[in-house]
Design a protein around this motif. Sequence first.
Motif, PDB file in Angstrom:
ATOM      1  N   PHE A 240       0.842  -1.205   0.000  1.00  0.00           N
ATOM      2  CA  PHE A 240       0.000   0.000   0.000  1.00  0.00           C
ATOM      3  C   PHE A 240       0.876   1.252   0.000  1.00  0.00           C
ATOM      4  CE2 PHE A 240      -2.179   3.432   2.277  1.00  0.00           C
ATOM      5  CZ  PHE A 240      -3.364   3.531   1.548  1.00  0.00           C
ATOM      6  N   LYS A 241       1.930   1.240   0.820  1.00  0.00           N
ATOM      7  CA  LYS A 241       2.836   2.382   0.888  1.00  0.00           C
ATOM      8  C   LYS A 241       3.636   2.543  -0.411  1.00  0.00           C
ATOM      9  CE  LYS A 241       1.917   3.896   5.008  1.00  0.00           C
ATOM     10  NZ  LYS A 241       1.337   5.255   5.200  1.00  0.00           N
ATOM     11  N   MET A 242       3.958   1.424  -1.055  1.00  0.00           N
ATOM     12  CA  MET A 242       4.636   1.503  -2.356  1.00  0.00           C
ATOM     13  C   MET A 242       3.746   2.186  -3.379  1.00  0.00           C
ATOM     14  SD  MET A 242       7.798   0.306  -2.590  1.00  0.00           S
ATOM     15  CE  MET A 242       7.929   0.008  -4.353  1.00  0.00           C
ATOM     16  N   ASN A 243       2.476   1.815  -3.403  1.00  0.00           N
ATOM     17  CA  ASN A 243       1.518   2.433  -4.329  1.00  0.00           C
ATOM     18  C   ASN A 243       1.371   3.922  -4.046  1.00  0.00           C
ATOM     19  OD1 ASN A 243       0.965   0.025  -5.677  1.00  0.00           O
ATOM     20  ND2 ASN A 243      -0.738  -0.501  -4.329  1.00  0.00           N
ATOM     21  N   ALA A 244       1.338   4.267  -2.760  1.00  0.00           N
ATOM     22  CA  ALA A 244       1.190   5.671  -2.369  1.00  0.00           C
ATOM     23  C   ALA A 244       2.412   6.498  -2.751  1.00  0.00           C
ATOM     24  CB  ALA A 244       0.947   5.764  -0.867  1.00  0.00           C
ATOM     25  N   SER A 245       3.568   5.846  -2.745  1.00  0.00           N
ATOM     26  CA  SER A 245       4.821   6.546  -3.050  1.00  0.00           C
ATOM     27  C   SER A 245       5.102   6.659  -4.543  1.00  0.00           C
ATOM     28  CB  SER A 245       6.004   5.818  -2.390  1.00  0.00           C
ATOM     29  OG  SER A 245       5.891   5.816  -0.999  1.00  0.00           O
ATOM     30  N   PHE A 246       4.846   5.568  -5.275  1.00  0.00           N
ATOM     31  CA  PHE A 246       5.318   5.497  -6.660  1.00  0.00           C
ATOM     32  C   PHE A 246       4.236   5.214  -7.702  1.00  0.00           C
ATOM     33  CE2 PHE A 246       8.788   4.017  -3.830  1.00  0.00           C
ATOM     34  CZ  PHE A 246       9.642   5.110  -3.988  1.00  0.00           C
ATOM     35  N   GLY A 247       2.992   5.163  -7.279  1.00  0.00           N
ATOM     36  CA  GLY A 247       1.910   4.974  -8.239  1.00  0.00           C
ATOM     37  C   GLY A 247       1.276   3.596  -8.159  1.00  0.00           C
ATOM     38  N   ALA A 248       0.032   3.529  -8.623  1.00  0.00           N
ATOM     39  CA  ALA A 248      -0.722   2.269  -8.586  1.00  0.00           C
ATOM     40  C   ALA A 248       0.025   1.156  -9.303  1.00  0.00           C
ATOM     41  CB  ALA A 248      -2.089   2.489  -9.230  1.00  0.00           C
ATOM     42  N   GLY A 249       0.040  -0.016  -8.693  1.00  0.00           N
ATOM     43  CA  GLY A 249       0.707  -1.174  -9.290  1.00  0.00           C
ATOM     44  C   GLY A 249       2.124  -1.372  -8.822  1.00  0.00           C
ATOM     45  N   SER A 250       2.720  -0.337  -8.192  1.00  0.00           N
ATOM     46  CA  SER A 250       4.109  -0.440  -7.732  1.00  0.00           C
ATOM     47  C   SER A 250       4.270  -1.510  -6.656  1.00  0.00           C
ATOM     48  CB  SER A 250       4.594   0.908  -7.191  1.00  0.00           C
ATOM     49  OG  SER A 250       4.579   1.895  -8.192  1.00  0.00           O
ATOM     50  N   GLY A 251       3.243  -1.636  -5.824  1.00  0.00           N
ATOM     51  CA  GLY A 251       3.308  -2.596  -4.728  1.00  0.00           C
ATOM     52  C   GLY A 251       3.485  -4.029  -5.182  1.00  0.00           C
ATOM     53  N   LYS A 252       2.957  -4.337  -6.360  1.00  0.00           N
ATOM     54  CA  LYS A 252       3.053  -5.707  -6.880  1.00  0.00           C
ATOM     55  C   LYS A 252       4.469  -6.067  -7.319  1.00  0.00           C
ATOM     56  CE  LYS A 252      -1.735  -5.884  -8.559  1.00  0.00           C
ATOM     57  NZ  LYS A 252      -2.595  -6.049  -9.753  1.00  0.00           N
ATOM     58  N   LYS A 253       5.338  -5.091  -7.387  1.00  0.00           N
ATOM     59  CA  LYS A 253       6.727  -5.331  -7.807  1.00  0.00           C
ATOM     60  C   LYS A 253       7.634  -5.666  -6.618  1.00  0.00           C
ATOM     61  CE  LYS A 253       5.061  -3.228 -11.544  1.00  0.00           C
ATOM     62  NZ  LYS A 253       4.580  -3.926 -12.724  1.00  0.00           N
ATOM     63  N   VAL A 254       7.051  -5.712  -5.412  1.00  0.00           N
ATOM     64  CA  VAL A 254       7.839  -5.861  -4.191  1.00  0.00           C
ATOM     65  C   VAL A 254       7.552  -7.182  -3.483  1.00  0.00           C
ATOM     66  CG1 VAL A 254       8.280  -4.897  -1.898  1.00  0.00           C
ATOM     67  CG2 VAL A 254       7.963  -3.375  -3.843  1.00  0.00           C
ATOM     68  N   GLU A 255       8.606  -7.796  -2.994  1.00  0.00           N
ATOM     69  CA  GLU A 255       8.468  -8.974  -2.136  1.00  0.00           C
ATOM     70  C   GLU A 255       9.295  -8.759  -0.880  1.00  0.00           C
ATOM     71  OE1 GLU A 255      10.556 -12.629  -3.388  1.00  0.00           O
ATOM     72  OE2 GLU A 255      11.258 -11.496  -5.147  1.00  0.00           O
ATOM     73  N   ILE A 256       8.869  -9.359   0.224  1.00  0.00           N
ATOM     74  CA  ILE A 256       9.653  -9.263   1.448  1.00  0.00           C
ATOM     75  C   ILE A 256      10.277 -10.620   1.748  1.00  0.00           C
ATOM     76  CG2 ILE A 256       8.475  -7.293   2.466  1.00  0.00           C
ATOM     77  CD1 ILE A 256       6.779  -9.220   4.119  1.00  0.00           C
ATOM     78  N   ARG A 257      11.498 -10.587   2.235  1.00  0.00           N
ATOM     79  CA  ARG A 257      12.212 -11.798   2.616  1.00  0.00           C
ATOM     80  C   ARG A 257      12.278 -11.816   4.138  1.00  0.00           C
ATOM     81  NH1 ARG A 257      12.915 -14.805  -2.015  1.00  0.00           N
ATOM     82  NH2 ARG A 257      14.791 -15.767  -1.128  1.00  0.00           N
ATOM     83  N   CYS A 258      11.947 -12.942   4.724  1.00  0.00           N
ATOM     84  CA  CYS A 258      11.853 -13.030   6.179  1.00  0.00           C
ATOM     85  C   CYS A 258      12.654 -14.205   6.733  1.00  0.00           C
ATOM     86  CB  CYS A 258      10.392 -13.172   6.604  1.00  0.00           C
ATOM     87  SG  CYS A 258       9.312 -11.854   5.987  1.00  0.00           S
ATOM     88  N   GLN A 259      13.076 -14.053   7.970  1.00  0.00           N
ATOM     89  CA  GLN A 259      13.791 -15.120   8.669  1.00  0.00           C
ATOM     90  C   GLN A 259      13.524 -14.989  10.165  1.00  0.00           C
ATOM     91  OE1 GLN A 259      17.920 -15.319   7.583  1.00  0.00           O
ATOM     92  NE2 GLN A 259      18.326 -17.164   8.759  1.00  0.00           N
ATOM     93  N   LYS A 260      13.127 -16.087  10.774  1.00  0.00           N
ATOM     94  CA  LYS A 260      12.822 -16.116  12.209  1.00  0.00           C
ATOM     95  C   LYS A 260      11.806 -15.041  12.602  1.00  0.00           C
ATOM     96  CE  LYS A 260      17.163 -18.267  13.639  1.00  0.00           C
ATOM     97  NZ  LYS A 260      18.343 -18.206  14.537  1.00  0.00           N
ATOM     98  N   GLY A 261      10.820 -14.851  11.737  1.00  0.00           N
ATOM     99  CA  GLY A 261       9.750 -13.908  12.036  1.00  0.00           C
ATOM    100  C   GLY A 261      10.084 -12.454  11.787  1.00  0.00           C
ATOM    101  N   MET A 262      11.298 -12.177  11.288  1.00  0.00           N
ATOM    102  CA  MET A 262      11.729 -10.796  11.025  1.00  0.00           C
ATOM    103  C   MET A 262      11.856 -10.536   9.524  1.00  0.00           C
ATOM    104  SD  MET A 262      14.779 -10.469  13.875  1.00  0.00           S
ATOM    105  CE  MET A 262      15.598 -11.945  13.244  1.00  0.00           C
ATOM    106  N   ILE A 263      11.546  -9.314   9.114  1.00  0.00           N
ATOM    107  CA  ILE A 263      11.776  -8.911   7.722  1.00  0.00           C
ATOM    108  C   ILE A 263      13.266  -8.611   7.585  1.00  0.00           C
ATOM    109  CG2 ILE A 263      11.301  -7.193   5.940  1.00  0.00           C
ATOM    110  CD1 ILE A 263       8.537  -6.804   7.216  1.00  0.00           C
ATOM    111  N   THR A 264      13.930  -9.371   6.745  1.00  0.00           N
ATOM    112  CA  THR A 264      15.375  -9.197   6.569  1.00  0.00           C
ATOM    113  C   THR A 264      15.719  -8.388   5.325  1.00  0.00           C
ATOM    114  OG1 THR A 264      15.470 -11.342   5.434  1.00  0.00           O
ATOM    115  CG2 THR A 264      15.967 -11.313   7.800  1.00  0.00           C
ATOM    116  N   GLU A 265      14.869  -8.488   4.284  1.00  0.00           N
ATOM    117  CA  GLU A 265      15.154  -7.753   3.047  1.00  0.00           C
ATOM    118  C   GLU A 265      13.877  -7.354   2.324  1.00  0.00           C
ATOM    119  OE1 GLU A 265      19.552  -8.563   1.680  1.00  0.00           O
ATOM    120  OE2 GLU A 265      18.134  -9.797   0.570  1.00  0.00           O
ATOM    121  N   LEU A 266      14.023  -6.313   1.532  1.00  0.00           N
ATOM    122  CA  LEU A 266      12.975  -5.867   0.615  1.00  0.00           C
ATOM    123  C   LEU A 266      13.544  -6.033  -0.787  1.00  0.00           C
ATOM    124  CD1 LEU A 266      10.150  -4.452   1.032  1.00  0.00           C
ATOM    125  CD2 LEU A 266      11.315  -2.303   0.515  1.00  0.00           C
TER     126      LEU A 266
END
Length: 301
Positions: A240-266
């Motif tokens: 949602f924040k990606m869309n708000a920052s860079f335009g509709a559809g931007s959010g779909k270009k992002v994935e989060i990488r997680c380890q042990k319940g923490m977000i480690t990378e974008l």
Amino acid sequence: MKKLLFILIISLSSLWAKGLVQAIDSCEVYNNIKHTKNINNQRLKIGNSYQIIREQNSQYYISIKNTSVPNRWVDKKCFKNSANSNFTNKRVSKQQLLALSWQNAFCETHRYVKECKNNFSKRYTDTKFGLHGLWPQPRDNIYCGVSSENKKFDKRHKWGKLPSLNLTPEVIKELKEVMAGYGSNLHRHEWIKHGTCTNLTPNSYYKKAISLTKQINDSKVGQFFTQNIGKSVTLEQIRFKMNASFGAGSGKKVEIRCQKGMITELWIHLGSGKDNIKDLLKDGKDIYSRCKNGKIDKVGF
């Protein structure tokens, strides 16, 4: 005796090469072939031509005008049409992946790493994303024109043995800020494995990567992470924040990488050929994210 003399003359002549070479990077020029001494901190000027006095392995011995010690050693890769700089990757993709690290979470799972042993000092990446890398796609588009020896060093994590990148003082200063792993020579690893496949110089590659990192940190996405340190957030919120920052559809270009319940990378999937991340996102591919939520870890263990 005459035969030995003839061989010696031929051998010596192969070390001497007359002609001009044009600089494509602002590399340091050294007084010795080991690159340990640079009187007056001299550098090449991009676009200028230099006279070759001597050639030895991966080095040129060149003449620098208007300096007290004019004859200097410098890497061949700093010049147009040298053996290293002339490599062109024919597989350059229209897609690239910007990998941003949340350093606090990385250090929770990599406490033995040099930059994580003191995870309490004030630094840029305490509250912002750090640069992991900018990777040409597809993922197997790596090690372009890299020697087998340097591949071996890289894969064995002997990054200190990889070639110096001759980055400008300005790029080094910014890179030290946004890349926490600089002290572990992460920048050399990223260049050898990924940067060599971009057809950019090391300086241009890192200027671009640093700019993209800061564009994310200065956006509503970056602000969202800073404001929610210590809390758990969802992929839906981030998109949602990606869309708000860079335009509709931007959010779909992002994935989060997680380890042990923490977000480690974008991981942000981008197009290429532009400098503005908003424009690059338009050409990026939609991506599925396995991780759906995670904690934004705070500094310290």
